[in-house]
Design an enzyme around this catalytic site. Structure first.
Site, PDB file in Angstrom:
ATOM      1  N   ARG A 168      42.505  32.807  28.359  1.00  0.00           N
ATOM      2  CA  ARG A 168      42.987  33.846  27.436  1.00  0.00           C
ATOM      3  C   ARG A 168      44.391  34.296  27.802  1.00  0.00           C
ATOM      4  NH1 ARG A 168      40.267  39.131  28.951  1.00  0.00           N
ATOM      5  NH2 ARG A 168      41.880  38.897  30.548  1.00  0.00           N
ATOM      6  N   GLU A 222      27.994  40.577  37.868  1.00  0.00           N
ATOM      7  CA  GLU A 222      27.289  40.282  36.609  1.00  0.00           C
ATOM      8  C   GLU A 222      27.930  39.139  35.826  1.00  0.00           C
ATOM      9  OE1 GLU A 222      30.633  42.818  35.112  1.00  0.00           O
ATOM     10  OE2 GLU A 222      29.454  42.657  36.961  1.00  0.00           O
ATOM     11  N   CYS A 276      33.525  47.811  38.648  1.00  0.00           N
ATOM     12  CA  CYS A 276      34.965  47.536  38.559  1.00  0.00           C
ATOM     13  C   CYS A 276      35.753  48.806  38.205  1.00  0.00           C
ATOM     14  CB  CYS A 276      35.238  46.384  37.588  1.00  0.00           C
ATOM     15  SG  CYS A 276      36.885  45.635  37.843  1.00  0.00           S
ATOM     16  N   SER A 315      38.262  40.577  39.249  1.00  0.00           N
ATOM     17  CA  SER A 315      39.307  40.394  38.252  1.00  0.00           C
ATOM     18  C   SER A 315      39.918  41.762  37.974  1.00  0.00           C
ATOM     19  CB  SER A 315      38.727  39.793  36.974  1.00  0.00           C
ATOM     20  OG  SER A 315      39.719  39.657  35.983  1.00  0.00           O
ATOM     21  N   HIS A 365      32.619  41.932  40.020  1.00  0.00           N
ATOM     22  CA  HIS A 365      31.827  41.607  38.829  1.00  0.00           C
ATOM     23  C   HIS A 365      30.707  40.629  39.160  1.00  0.00           C
ATOM     24  CE1 HIS A 365      34.123  43.621  35.654  1.00  0.00           C
ATOM     25  NE2 HIS A 365      35.228  43.248  36.278  1.00  0.00           N
ATOM     26  N   LYS A 416      47.464  40.295  40.952  1.00  0.00           N
ATOM     27  CA  LYS A 416      46.092  40.476  40.504  1.00  0.00           C
ATOM     28  C   LYS A 416      45.094  39.909  41.505  1.00  0.00           C
ATOM     29  CE  LYS A 416      43.076  39.714  36.488  1.00  0.00           C
ATOM     30  NZ  LYS A 416      42.965  39.129  35.132  1.00  0.00           N
TER      31      LYS A 416
END
Length: 302
Positions: free
Chosen positions: A249, A237, A142, A192, A235, A163
């Site tokens: 969040r 992972e 990333c 992200s 990502h 985004k």
């Protein structure tokens, strides 16, 4: 074969509960084999979550892997205890004279800053420069991938109009390259980020190969032709729930955030998301460890 990590690392219990084979130093030292030494520069704020995510993937190969965690000395982490860093992490100064078979540089939530504005940029560039002679192969994730493209190849990031957030379909451009061996022609992966890199600039760079991209998310897997650097802009992972945790969040902070795309079943945030990328995450990490680290690293460093 197992992954070798400290006995008291919190991620150890998580991995053992998932039936992932882990090993402590005492047992590893009793085995007459040459383990791989992997350095992880963890730039993510919630370091313990990232540790578990990466170790889960590194521990699922036939190779014995020794892990050392690195943090930046020039930046004070606010989301992890000082005792955790002191017990499980080291700094570049302490490993400068060592050689590593592989290195991972994680992402970091600092995309709104120009690279030179990041308060640990000088230290990060020192790590990346040092890696040229002390690391066989580096995997950048990333923001770490964007930083590597900028530092090593002069390709800057640019801000997206909104985004890139969700799980997107990706295609393989070069299926015969070892890093994507076993991949489906099309596969899912999470993203992200607020920034991206130019597909045109990557393709025009003589030192790089664009292995995979997405119509929605842009360039995804990039590899240098000398195989020293692998850049992954998403990502793989991530856990199944990670994007959802990021969404909740940001909602709690009152930020203007949309639902992650193609993530919740029927776009219903009350439904548990499915992990659509787990097998390709394991493939990527095992292929990297096998073909670009184990097969290429010297048995004895000079």
């Amino acid at each position: 074969m197992p992954i070798n990590i400290p006995k008291k690392l919190p991620a150890r219990e998580i991995l053992e509960n998932e039936n992932i084979f882990v090993m402590d130093v005492e047992r590893a030292n009793s085995q007459d084999i040459r383990p791989l030494n992997i350095l992880i520069l963890n730039l993510m704020p919630e370091k313990e979550k990232t540790e578990a995510q990466l170790l889960r993937l590194l521990g699922n190969t036939p190779l014995q892997v020794n892990i050392k965690f690195l943090h930046t000395a020039s930046h004070e982490s606010k989301h992890v205890s000082k005792s955790h860093l002191e017990q499980f992490y080291t700094t570049l100064e302490e490993v400068k004279k060592s050689d590593f078979d592989g290195m991972i540089i994680t992402g970091a939530p600092i995309e709104h800053l120009d690279f030179e504005e990041v308060n640990y940029w000088d230290e990060l560039t020192e790590v990346m420069e040092w890696s040229k002679t002390h690391v066989t192969s580096s995997l950048h994730i990333c923001w770490g991938a964007q930083a590597a493209l900028y530092y090593h190849y002069g390709i800057d990031k640019f801000e997206l109009p909104e985004k890139c957030f969700g799980v997107f379909r990706h295609q393989i451009n070069h299926p015969t390259i070892k890093l994507v061996r076993g991949f489906d022609d099309e596969f899912a992966a999470p993203h992200s980020r607020h920034t991206s890199v130019s597909e045109e600039q990557i393709k025009s760079c003589d030192d790089l190969i664009l292995l995979s991209q997405s119509d929605e998310a842009g360039p995804f897997i990039i590899i240098s032709k000398d195989e020293k650097h692998i850049m992954v802009t998403g990502h793989l992972e991530y856990d199944a729930v990670t994007l959802g945790q990021e969404y909740q969040r940001d909602c709690s902070k009152g930020l203007d955030i949309c639902l992650p795309e193609h993530y919740y079943p029927n776009n219903d945030p009350n439904k548990r998301p499915l992990n659509q990328w787990r097998s390709h995450a394991h493939l990527l990490f095992s292929n990297w460890l096998n073909y670009y680290v184990y097969q290429e690293t010297p048995y004895k460093w000079d």
